[in-house]
Design a protein around this motif. Sequence first.
Motif, PDB file in Angstrom:
ATOM      1  N   ILE A  94      14.586  38.179 -31.867  1.00 50.30           N
ATOM      2  CA  ILE A  94      14.697  37.343 -30.667  1.00 50.30           C
ATOM      3  C   ILE A  94      13.314  37.303 -30.017  1.00 50.30           C
ATOM      4  O   ILE A  94      12.791  38.347 -29.627  1.00 50.30           O
ATOM      5  N   PRO A  95      12.702  36.154 -29.919  1.00 51.18           N
ATOM      6  CA  PRO A  95      11.342  36.079 -29.377  1.00 51.18           C
ATOM      7  C   PRO A  95      11.242  36.683 -27.971  1.00 51.18           C
ATOM      8  O   PRO A  95      12.106  36.482 -27.135  1.00 51.18           O
ATOM      9  N   VAL A  96      10.201  37.425 -27.743  1.00 51.27           N
ATOM     10  CA  VAL A  96       9.809  38.053 -26.485  1.00 51.27           C
ATOM     11  C   VAL A  96      10.854  39.038 -25.959  1.00 51.27           C
ATOM     12  O   VAL A  96      10.587  40.231 -25.876  1.00 51.27           O
ATOM     13  N   VAL A  97      12.041  38.571 -25.609  1.00 51.95           N
ATOM     14  CA  VAL A  97      13.052  39.426 -24.977  1.00 51.95           C
ATOM     15  C   VAL A  97      13.455  40.588 -25.889  1.00 51.95           C
ATOM     16  O   VAL A  97      13.531  41.743 -25.443  1.00 51.95           O
ATOM     17  N   GLY A  98      13.704  40.318 -27.151  1.00 54.64           N
ATOM     18  CA  GLY A  98      14.099  41.363 -28.087  1.00 54.64           C
ATOM     19  C   GLY A  98      13.021  42.414 -28.243  1.00 54.64           C
ATOM     20  O   GLY A  98      13.308  43.613 -28.260  1.00 54.64           O
ATOM     21  N   LEU A 102      13.210  46.456 -27.221  1.00 60.49           N
ATOM     22  CA  LEU A 102      12.905  47.518 -28.179  1.00 60.49           C
ATOM     23  C   LEU A 102      11.790  48.421 -27.672  1.00 60.49           C
ATOM     24  O   LEU A 102      11.868  49.650 -27.810  1.00 60.49           O
ATOM     25  N   ILE A 103      10.749  47.866 -27.085  1.00 58.60           N
ATOM     26  CA  ILE A 103       9.658  48.687 -26.558  1.00 58.60           C
ATOM     27  C   ILE A 103      10.172  49.620 -25.467  1.00 58.60           C
ATOM     28  O   ILE A 103       9.820  50.813 -25.445  1.00 58.60           O
ATOM     29  N   VAL A 104      11.021  49.117 -24.590  1.00 58.63           N
ATOM     30  CA  VAL A 104      11.595  49.966 -23.545  1.00 58.63           C
ATOM     31  C   VAL A 104      12.398  51.101 -24.176  1.00 58.63           C
ATOM     32  O   VAL A 104      12.305  52.258 -23.751  1.00 58.63           O
ATOM     33  N   TRP A 105      13.164  50.809 -25.201  1.00 56.83           N
ATOM     34  CA  TRP A 105      13.938  51.858 -25.876  1.00 56.83           C
ATOM     35  C   TRP A 105      13.028  52.853 -26.583  1.00 56.83           C
ATOM     36  O   TRP A 105      13.315  54.049 -26.593  1.00 56.83           O
ATOM     37  N   TYR A 106      11.947  52.392 -27.206  1.00 59.35           N
ATOM     38  CA  TYR A 106      11.027  53.304 -27.892  1.00 59.35           C
ATOM     39  C   TYR A 106      10.322  54.232 -26.910  1.00 59.35           C
ATOM     40  O   TYR A 106       9.915  55.335 -27.274  1.00 59.35           O
ATOM     41  N   ILE A 107      10.180  53.813 -25.674  1.00 62.23           N
ATOM     42  CA  ILE A 107       9.512  54.621 -24.650  1.00 62.23           C
ATOM     43  C   ILE A 107      10.450  55.709 -24.106  1.00 62.23           C
ATOM     44  O   ILE A 107       9.986  56.746 -23.649  1.00 62.23           O
ATOM     45  N   LYS A 108      11.745  55.491 -24.185  1.00 61.55           N
ATOM     46  CA  LYS A 108      12.714  56.456 -23.645  1.00 61.55           C
ATOM     47  C   LYS A 108      12.539  57.829 -24.289  1.00 61.55           C
ATOM     48  O   LYS A 108      12.246  57.922 -25.484  1.00 61.55           O
TER      49      LYS A 108
END
Length: 129
Positions: A94-98, A102-108
């Motif tokens: 999904i462009p941009v939003v996806g 994912l980046i937010v989840w990888y930072i958790k």
Amino acid sequence: MYQRQVDFVEAIKRALTINYCNFNGRASRSEYWWFCLFQFIVVVALNIIFGTDTTGTIVKAIVSLAFFLPGLGLAVRRLHDIDKSGWWIFLSLIPVVGTIILIVWYIKPSMPYPNEYGPVPFLNEGFEE
């Protein structure tokens, strides 16, 4: 409870040897981000060395292919570490939003307890009480 963070060299070794094409288990936040930094450094170095000539393009394509499976496996294991299915990796389509999700989840931070994907990575390793 103490979760040891892997260093730069150990993260690269684990991604390129022990877990080259491993999609099972969990990967700590430090393991994921150190490998991302390593990939970035390699890409920048190759761009500086080769520029845009044909040889450089071939070398960069080979390196990208070599990093694809360990990077994908590491991303899936990182999702497992925050108790998400590896199938969520398809959010990147999904462009941009996806990608942002994912980046937010990888930072958790890692979940501090074992989950269905395995035990907490590097828990109590190298820690003397």
